[in-house]
Design a protein around this motif. Structure first.
Motif, PDB file in Angstrom:
ATOM      1  N   ILE A  24     -18.837  17.605 -34.670  1.00  0.00           N
ATOM      2  CA  ILE A  24     -18.997  17.034 -35.805  1.00  0.00           C
ATOM      3  C   ILE A  24     -19.345  15.478 -35.576  1.00  0.00           C
ATOM      4  O   ILE A  24     -19.598  14.942 -36.606  1.00  0.00           O
ATOM      5  N   TYR A  25     -18.242  14.577 -35.033  1.00  0.00           N
ATOM      6  CA  TYR A  25     -18.036  13.403 -35.012  1.00  0.00           C
ATOM      7  C   TYR A  25     -19.372  13.021 -34.955  1.00  0.00           C
ATOM      8  O   TYR A  25     -19.920  11.680 -34.891  1.00  0.00           O
ATOM      9  N   GLU A  26     -20.042  12.576 -33.501  1.00  0.00           N
ATOM     10  CA  GLU A  26     -20.829  12.977 -32.654  1.00  0.00           C
ATOM     11  C   GLU A  26     -22.371  12.906 -33.551  1.00  0.00           C
ATOM     12  O   GLU A  26     -23.436  12.162 -34.297  1.00  0.00           O
ATOM     13  N   ALA A  27     -22.023  14.077 -34.400  1.00  0.00           N
ATOM     14  CA  ALA A  27     -22.984  14.463 -35.553  1.00  0.00           C
ATOM     15  C   ALA A  27     -23.300  13.159 -36.650  1.00  0.00           C
ATOM     16  O   ALA A  27     -23.719  13.225 -36.853  1.00  0.00           O
ATOM     17  N   MET A  28     -22.020  12.991 -36.714  1.00  0.00           N
ATOM     18  CA  MET A  28     -21.927  12.338 -37.732  1.00  0.00           C
ATOM     19  C   MET A  28     -22.282  10.567 -38.048  1.00  0.00           C
ATOM     20  O   MET A  28     -22.959  10.597 -38.456  1.00  0.00           O
ATOM     21  N   THR A  29     -21.542  10.030 -36.333  1.00  0.00           N
ATOM     22  CA  THR A  29     -22.734   9.347 -36.067  1.00  0.00           C
ATOM     23  C   THR A  29     -23.883   8.338 -35.647  1.00  0.00           C
ATOM     24  O   THR A  29     -24.314   7.712 -35.755  1.00  0.00           O
ATOM     25  N   GLY A  30     -24.354   9.903 -34.725  1.00  0.00           N
ATOM     26  CA  GLY A  30     -25.174   9.857 -34.383  1.00  0.00           C
ATOM     27  C   GLY A  30     -26.570  10.148 -35.080  1.00  0.00           C
ATOM     28  O   GLY A  30     -27.831   9.539 -34.944  1.00  0.00           O
ATOM     29  N   VAL A  31     -25.979  10.761 -36.387  1.00  0.00           N
ATOM     30  CA  VAL A  31     -27.880  11.300 -37.274  1.00  0.00           C
ATOM     31  C   VAL A  31     -26.650  10.728 -38.689  1.00  0.00           C
ATOM     32  O   VAL A  31     -28.765  10.399 -38.877  1.00  0.00           O
ATOM     33  N   ALA A  32     -26.357  10.440 -39.255  1.00  0.00           N
ATOM     34  CA  ALA A  32     -25.922  10.442 -40.173  1.00  0.00           C
ATOM     35  C   ALA A  32     -25.320   9.244 -40.366  1.00  0.00           C
ATOM     36  O   ALA A  32     -25.415   8.830 -41.862  1.00  0.00           O
ATOM     37  N   ASN A  33     -25.109   8.201 -39.424  1.00  0.00           N
ATOM     38  CA  ASN A  33     -25.231   6.695 -40.033  1.00  0.00           C
ATOM     39  C   ASN A  33     -23.892   6.592 -40.034  1.00  0.00           C
ATOM     40  O   ASN A  33     -23.547   5.471 -40.536  1.00  0.00           O
ATOM     41  N   VAL A  34     -23.070   7.888 -39.539  1.00  0.00           N
ATOM     42  CA  VAL A  34     -21.395   7.061 -39.900  1.00  0.00           C
ATOM     43  C   VAL A  34     -21.164   5.976 -39.369  1.00  0.00           C
ATOM     44  O   VAL A  34     -20.720   6.133 -37.727  1.00  0.00           O
ATOM     45  N   PRO A  35     -20.068   4.332 -38.887  1.00  0.00           N
ATOM     46  CA  PRO A  35     -19.829   4.143 -38.325  1.00  0.00           C
ATOM     47  C   PRO A  35     -18.481   4.791 -37.408  1.00  0.00           C
ATOM     48  O   PRO A  35     -18.082   6.080 -37.929  1.00  0.00           O
ATOM     49  N   ALA A  36     -18.606   4.019 -35.903  1.00  0.00           N
ATOM     50  CA  ALA A  36     -17.928   4.387 -35.173  1.00  0.00           C
ATOM     51  C   ALA A  36     -16.143   4.683 -35.517  1.00  0.00           C
ATOM     52  O   ALA A  36     -15.789   3.081 -36.820  1.00  0.00           O
ATOM     53  N   ASN A  37     -15.411   5.250 -34.833  1.00  0.00           N
ATOM     54  CA  ASN A  37     -14.147   5.033 -35.669  1.00  0.00           C
ATOM     55  C   ASN A  37     -13.901   6.288 -36.993  1.00  0.00           C
ATOM     56  O   ASN A  37     -12.452   5.841 -37.580  1.00  0.00           O
ATOM     57  N   ASP A  38     -14.910   5.699 -37.513  1.00  0.00           N
ATOM     58  CA  ASP A  38     -14.402   6.928 -38.822  1.00  0.00           C
ATOM     59  C   ASP A  38     -14.672   8.295 -38.636  1.00  0.00           C
ATOM     60  O   ASP A  38     -15.549   8.593 -38.845  1.00  0.00           O
ATOM     61  N   LEU A  39     -13.239   8.628 -37.954  1.00  0.00           N
ATOM     62  CA  LEU A  39     -12.933   9.941 -37.916  1.00  0.00           C
ATOM     63  C   LEU A  39     -11.404  10.505 -38.407  1.00  0.00           C
ATOM     64  O   LEU A  39     -10.774  10.438 -38.349  1.00  0.00           O
ATOM     65  N   TYR A  40     -12.195  11.623 -39.399  1.00  0.00           N
ATOM     66  CA  TYR A  40     -10.621  12.030 -39.715  1.00  0.00           C
ATOM     67  C   TYR A  40     -11.391  13.388 -40.148  1.00  0.00           C
ATOM     68  O   TYR A  40     -12.185  13.855 -40.913  1.00  0.00           O
ATOM     69  N   GLN A  41     -10.501  14.232 -39.919  1.00  0.00           N
ATOM     70  CA  GLN A  41     -10.633  15.778 -39.767  1.00  0.00           C
ATOM     71  C   GLN A  41      -9.444  16.813 -39.931  1.00  0.00           C
ATOM     72  O   GLN A  41      -8.691  15.838 -39.138  1.00  0.00           O
ATOM     73  N   ILE A  42      -9.429  17.712 -40.919  1.00  0.00           N
ATOM     74  CA  ILE A  42      -8.006  18.765 -40.393  1.00  0.00           C
ATOM     75  C   ILE A  42      -8.801  19.954 -40.189  1.00  0.00           C
ATOM     76  O   ILE A  42      -9.608  20.592 -39.980  1.00  0.00           O
ATOM     77  N   VAL A  43      -8.134  20.205 -39.005  1.00  0.00           N
ATOM     78  CA  VAL A  43      -8.135  21.640 -38.744  1.00  0.00           C
ATOM     79  C   VAL A  43      -7.354  22.447 -39.048  1.00  0.00           C
ATOM     80  O   VAL A  43      -5.818  22.170 -38.698  1.00  0.00           O
ATOM     81  N   THR A  44      -7.649  24.006 -39.531  1.00  0.00           N
ATOM     82  CA  THR A  44      -6.833  24.760 -40.420  1.00  0.00           C
ATOM     83  C   THR A  44      -7.420  26.099 -39.553  1.00  0.00           C
ATOM     84  O   THR A  44      -8.551  26.600 -38.979  1.00  0.00           O
ATOM     85  N   ARG A  45      -5.699  26.895 -38.717  1.00  0.00           N
ATOM     86  CA  ARG A  45      -6.258  28.244 -38.001  1.00  0.00           C
ATOM     87  C   ARG A  45      -5.808  29.572 -39.318  1.00  0.00           C
ATOM     88  O   ARG A  45      -4.925  29.291 -39.881  1.00  0.00           O
ATOM     89  N   HIS A  46      -6.830  30.248 -38.859  1.00  0.00           N
ATOM     90  CA  HIS A  46      -6.601  31.285 -40.141  1.00  0.00           C
ATOM     91  C   HIS A  46      -5.920  32.783 -39.342  1.00  0.00           C
ATOM     92  O   HIS A  46      -6.709  32.725 -37.837  1.00  0.00           O
TER      93      HIS A  46
END
Length: 130
Positions: A24-46
């Motif tokens: 997801i982060y690689e797609a953000m920076t590589g495809v969607a022009n998100v700046p490096a280190n702009d990494l915020y993720q919340i993982v929830t298990r169900h």
């Protein structure tokens, strides 16, 4: 500025979760022009009964208990072409690196305005300039 919420089954391995987050982060920076280190993720298990999807499928797509729900909140303004490329990069990457079926990668985007973020200190870091 994107925030990714990643919802997976409780038995998803830590390695798989790590791969999903990286893709997801690689797609953000590589495809969607998100700046490096702009990494915020919340993982929830169900538990299995907490991930609900149409077992008979929807729009020609069928799902398995390995379904991954990904919700990304980001700034509005990206083109349809960028969004399509973003979806594809994530589904392809998760499939190739984690072995999860592309059909089981469910993605939604929430477009917000720049002033809808506070990165801390109770401040609007992207406040409109006068």
């Amino acid at each position: 500025m994107p925030l990714a919420r990643i919802d997976v089954a409780a038995d998803t391995s830590a390695e798989t979760v790590k791969i999903i987050g990286a893709v997801i982060y690689e797609a953000m920076t590589g495809v969607a022009n998100v700046p490096a280190n702009d990494l915020y993720q919340i993982v929830t298990r169900h538990a299995k009964e907490e991930l609900i999807y149409p077992e008979e499928g929807y729009l020609g797509v069928t799902y398995t208990p390995q379904i991954v729900f990904i919700q990304v909140t980001w700034n509005a303004g990206r083109s349809i072409e960028v969004k399509k490329a973003f979806y594809k990069a994530i589904a392809d990457g998760i499939h190739e690196r984690a072995g999860i079926r592309k059909e089981d990668v469910f993605i939604t985007l929430i477009d917000v305005q720049r002033e809808d973020w506070s990165f801390g200190n109770g401040e609007m870091q992207y406040a409109p300039k006068p």
